[in-house]
Design an enzyme around this catalytic site. Structure first.
Site, PDB file in Angstrom:
ATOM      1  N   HIS A   1      -5.511  -5.162  -0.498  1.00 29.57           N
ATOM      2  CA  HIS A   1      -6.182  -5.037   0.904  1.00 29.57           C
ATOM      3  C   HIS A   1      -6.974  -6.022   1.210  1.00 29.57           C
ATOM      4  CE1 HIS A   1      -4.469  -1.072  -0.213  1.00 29.57           C
ATOM      5  NE2 HIS A   1      -4.433  -0.581   1.224  1.00 29.57           N
TER       6      HIS A   1
ATOM      7  N   GLU B   1      -2.722  -3.027  -7.271  1.00 31.40           N
ATOM      8  CA  GLU B   1      -4.066  -3.050  -6.611  1.00 31.40           C
ATOM      9  C   GLU B   1      -4.330  -2.101  -5.958  1.00 31.40           C
ATOM     10  OE1 GLU B   1      -4.182  -2.944  -2.997  1.00 31.40           O
ATOM     11  OE2 GLU B   1      -2.261  -2.151  -2.799  1.00 31.40           O
TER      12      GLU B   1
ATOM     13  N   SER C   1       1.115  -1.190   0.176  1.00 35.54           N
ATOM     14  CA  SER C   1      -0.140   0.092   0.040  1.00 35.54           C
ATOM     15  C   SER C   1       0.832   1.326   0.010  1.00 35.54           C
ATOM     16  CB  SER C   1      -0.974   0.052   1.213  1.00 35.54           C
ATOM     17  OG  SER C   1      -1.932   0.993   1.145  1.00 35.54           O
TER      18      SER C   1
END
Length: 306
Positions: free
Chosen positions: A274, A204, A105
């Protein structure tokens, strides 16, 4: 190789811990498993939404890199904050430390310039919050993490979701790179963005509507970041809600458009993002991607291990 007696440092370059008591329990669990945990995060020093002031979070990274008893440095969590630190991070010192840096992330903003400036491979993998602090950590996620760090090679099986368009058939090899799509796009045009030549790109994101995913991928394309890439592999893109005016524009429609527009095959089904069940990926490792209609096998080597 045993995965015990490993020196693990916890640093918070981004967000603060949502639950300090859960963090303490997660640390205790790692210690009970035989690991030596060095926690550089202090919940009492959290600042605004961050795991400390900018100077304090940078100091955590520096201290972990300099600690001779630490082998693995794990980010506390993502959220936001790494971008503030980039001009002041000594990436040469990070690489020279020999530590295995792990996160995903927001941590994408560390992995990309680390590779660009030093060639050092890091790991897109679990973070303390919430992978290690769950009452019952996900066996696949934790198993992937330790299997990857043990090496010398690592394998991930991707599976196409029910009802999704079939993956194209590919057999390609290249350096593995990518990460959180929004973070990647935020680095475009800065000294910290770096596309690996002839690579396999994974992406992602969370709570990004299909049109925003499409827009960001097109931005990468128009900026030249996808030139020469061997394949684009999509991880999890959940957490959004379609509006009443979509008129048929959903994830599958967006995916079909990208497959027509991009000059490389686009695959889905990577267990990364996530989500609770997540693979670990060596950022910059040499990978081979072989697919069939329902999924693919990603095999990675040539990366540092424990």
């Amino acid at each position: 190789m045993k995965t015990t007696n490993i020196g693990i440092a916890i640093v918070a370059p981004g967000g603060a811990a949502p639950d300090a008591r859960a963090l303490a329990a997660g640390i205790a669990r790692l210690e009970q498993q035989g690991h030596l945990v060095h926690n550089y995060y202090d919940d009492e020093r959290r600042h605004l939404r961050f795991g400390g002031t900018d100077a304090g979070r940078l100091a955590q990274l520096n201290a972990a890199a300099a600690d001779p008893d630490v082998r693995v440095v794990i980010a506390l969590r993502g959220s936001y904050g790494m971008s503030r630190l980039l001009p002041d991070i000594d990436f040469a010192a990070m690489a020279a430390s020999g530590k295995l840096f792990v996160g995903y992330s927001d941590f994408t903003a560390f992995q990309m310039p680390l590779m660009k400036q030093t060639g050092r491979i890091s790991f897109a993998g679990p973070m303390m919050c919430d992978d290690f602090v769950r009452d019952e950590p996900d066996a696949y996620t934790i198993g992937q993490f330790w299997d990857c760090l043990r090496g010398p090679t690592h394998s991930v099986r991707g599976q196409v979701a029910d009802g999704r368009a079939d993956n194209p058939l590919v057999d390609v090899a290249g350096r593995l790179w990518g990460g959180n799509l929004a973070m990647m796009v935020s680095l475009l045009g800065t000294p910290y963005f770096h596309a690996l030549a002839d690579g396999i790109v994974y992406i992602e994101d969370i709570a990004e509507h299909p049109y925003r995913i499409e827009r960001m991928v097109l931005q990468l394309l128009y900026a030249g970041a996808l030139d020469g890439q061997r394949a684009l592999v999509l991880g999890d893109f959940s957490g959004y809600k379609l509006g009443a005016l979509e008129n048929g524009y959903d994830f599958e429609t967006m995916l079909a458009y990208l497959r027509q527009r991009l000059p490389m095959p686009v695959l889905t089904g990577l267990p990364f993002g996530h989500i609770k069940r997540r693979a670990t990926l060596p950022y910059g490792g040499m990978a081979r991607l072989v697919s069939d209609a329902r999924g693919f096998d990603l095999t990675i080597g040539d990366y540092p291990t424990l």
